[in-house]
Design a protein around this motif. Sequence first.
Motif, PDB file in Angstrom:
ATOM      1  N   GLN A  80       5.334  -2.417 -10.701  1.00 19.26           N
ATOM      2  CA  GLN A  80       4.618  -2.624  -9.441  1.00 19.26           C
ATOM      3  C   GLN A  80       5.552  -2.474  -8.246  1.00 19.26           C
ATOM      4  OE1 GLN A  80       2.946  -6.488 -10.205  1.00 19.26           O
ATOM      5  NE2 GLN A  80       0.989  -5.644 -10.875  1.00 19.26           N
ATOM      6  N   ASP A  81       6.797  -2.910  -8.405  1.00 13.75           N
ATOM      7  CA  ASP A  81       7.766  -2.761  -7.320  1.00 13.75           C
ATOM      8  C   ASP A  81       8.223  -1.312  -7.160  1.00 13.75           C
ATOM      9  OD1 ASP A  81       7.637  -5.445  -6.705  1.00 13.75           O
ATOM     10  OD2 ASP A  81       9.414  -5.980  -7.867  1.00 13.75           O
ATOM     11  N   LEU A  82       8.212  -0.528  -8.239  1.00 15.91           N
ATOM     12  CA  LEU A  82       8.634   0.877  -8.171  1.00 15.91           C
ATOM     13  C   LEU A  82       7.567   1.800  -7.588  1.00 15.91           C
ATOM     14  CD1 LEU A  82      10.564   1.615 -11.489  1.00 15.91           C
ATOM     15  CD2 LEU A  82      11.473   1.592  -9.179  1.00 15.91           C
ATOM     16  N   MET A 111      15.657   7.816   2.269  1.00 15.30           N
ATOM     17  CA  MET A 111      14.932   6.560   2.443  1.00 15.30           C
ATOM     18  C   MET A 111      14.298   6.109   1.119  1.00 15.30           C
ATOM     19  SD  MET A 111      13.240   7.203   6.225  1.00 15.30           S
ATOM     20  CE  MET A 111      11.931   6.066   5.954  1.00 15.30           C
ATOM     21  N   VAL A 112      13.763   7.068   0.362  1.00 14.77           N
ATOM     22  CA  VAL A 112      13.168   6.728  -0.938  1.00 14.77           C
ATOM     23  C   VAL A 112      14.252   6.253  -1.905  1.00 14.77           C
ATOM     24  CG1 VAL A 112      11.958   7.671  -2.941  1.00 14.77           C
ATOM     25  CG2 VAL A 112      11.202   8.265  -0.646  1.00 14.77           C
ATOM     26  N   ALA A 113      15.408   6.926  -1.907  1.00 10.33           N
ATOM     27  CA  ALA A 113      16.510   6.510  -2.773  1.00 10.33           C
ATOM     28  C   ALA A 113      16.952   5.082  -2.431  1.00 10.33           C
ATOM     29  CB  ALA A 113      17.685   7.479  -2.650  1.00 10.33           C
ATOM     30  N   LYS A 114      17.040   4.768  -1.141  1.00 11.26           N
ATOM     31  CA  LYS A 114      17.406   3.403  -0.733  1.00 11.26           C
ATOM     32  C   LYS A 114      16.342   2.412  -1.176  1.00 11.26           C
ATOM     33  CE  LYS A 114      18.576   0.494   3.220  1.00 11.26           C
ATOM     34  NZ  LYS A 114      18.161  -0.655   2.489  1.00 11.26           N
ATOM     35  N   VAL A 119      14.659  -1.956  -4.911  1.00 11.24           N
ATOM     36  CA  VAL A 119      13.814  -2.473  -5.999  1.00 11.24           C
ATOM     37  C   VAL A 119      14.688  -2.871  -7.190  1.00 11.24           C
ATOM     38  CG1 VAL A 119      12.077  -1.833  -7.720  1.00 11.24           C
ATOM     39  CG2 VAL A 119      11.732  -1.244  -5.323  1.00 11.24           C
ATOM     40  N   LEU A 120      15.642  -2.026  -7.543  1.00 14.92           N
ATOM     41  CA  LEU A 120      16.549  -2.347  -8.646  1.00 14.92           C
ATOM     42  C   LEU A 120      17.333  -3.621  -8.347  1.00 14.92           C
ATOM     43  CD1 LEU A 120      17.866   1.213  -9.566  1.00 14.92           C
ATOM     44  CD2 LEU A 120      16.264  -0.206 -10.875  1.00 14.92           C
TER      45      LEU A 120
END
Length: 185
Positions: A80-82, A111-114, A119-120
Amino acid sequence: MTDMEQPEEIQNQAEEVPVEENEVAEETPSVEEQLQTAISERDENQDRFLRSQAELDNVRKRHQKEMELLRQYAAAPFIQDLLPALDNLKRAVDAAENAEQVADLKQGVEMVAKQLLDVLSKHNVTPIDALGKPFDPNLHEALQQMPSEEHPPMTVIHELEQGFILNDRVVRPTKVIVSSGPAES
């Protein structure tokens, strides 16, 4: 006491004794009655034992089923967080089709990578910092050695694939290129 009275007392005592023996005999069950009582108690205890055993087996099976369900759906909060990061990555790909500037696309993907790293991190997953550090076989997987004038031998000079740690366990080691020292002439 006279002699006549004594035999009468003895006689009364003698009469009383058989009465007591009769009472005791009436209170004490026969061997067959004792056997029947013991058999019925044994049967009741056996029945209780079997019921307890069945209940224990049912509890064990229910616990195994619950544990399997927990394992099966344990990743749900993580997923859900991903999903928002995946949505943003899809938006970046859609924008790339219409974008004429590569810088905007690069910024969107960064921005997506960050967001993914956040999330990780939220789930206690941290990246392994390897670049410029001494090679550690517990954290790194060396894929190649290259000569380097700037770095001492066995130092990570390039990360090919970033590694991650979950709590205190390596999930994936960092794949690296390690310095072999100065080039030989």
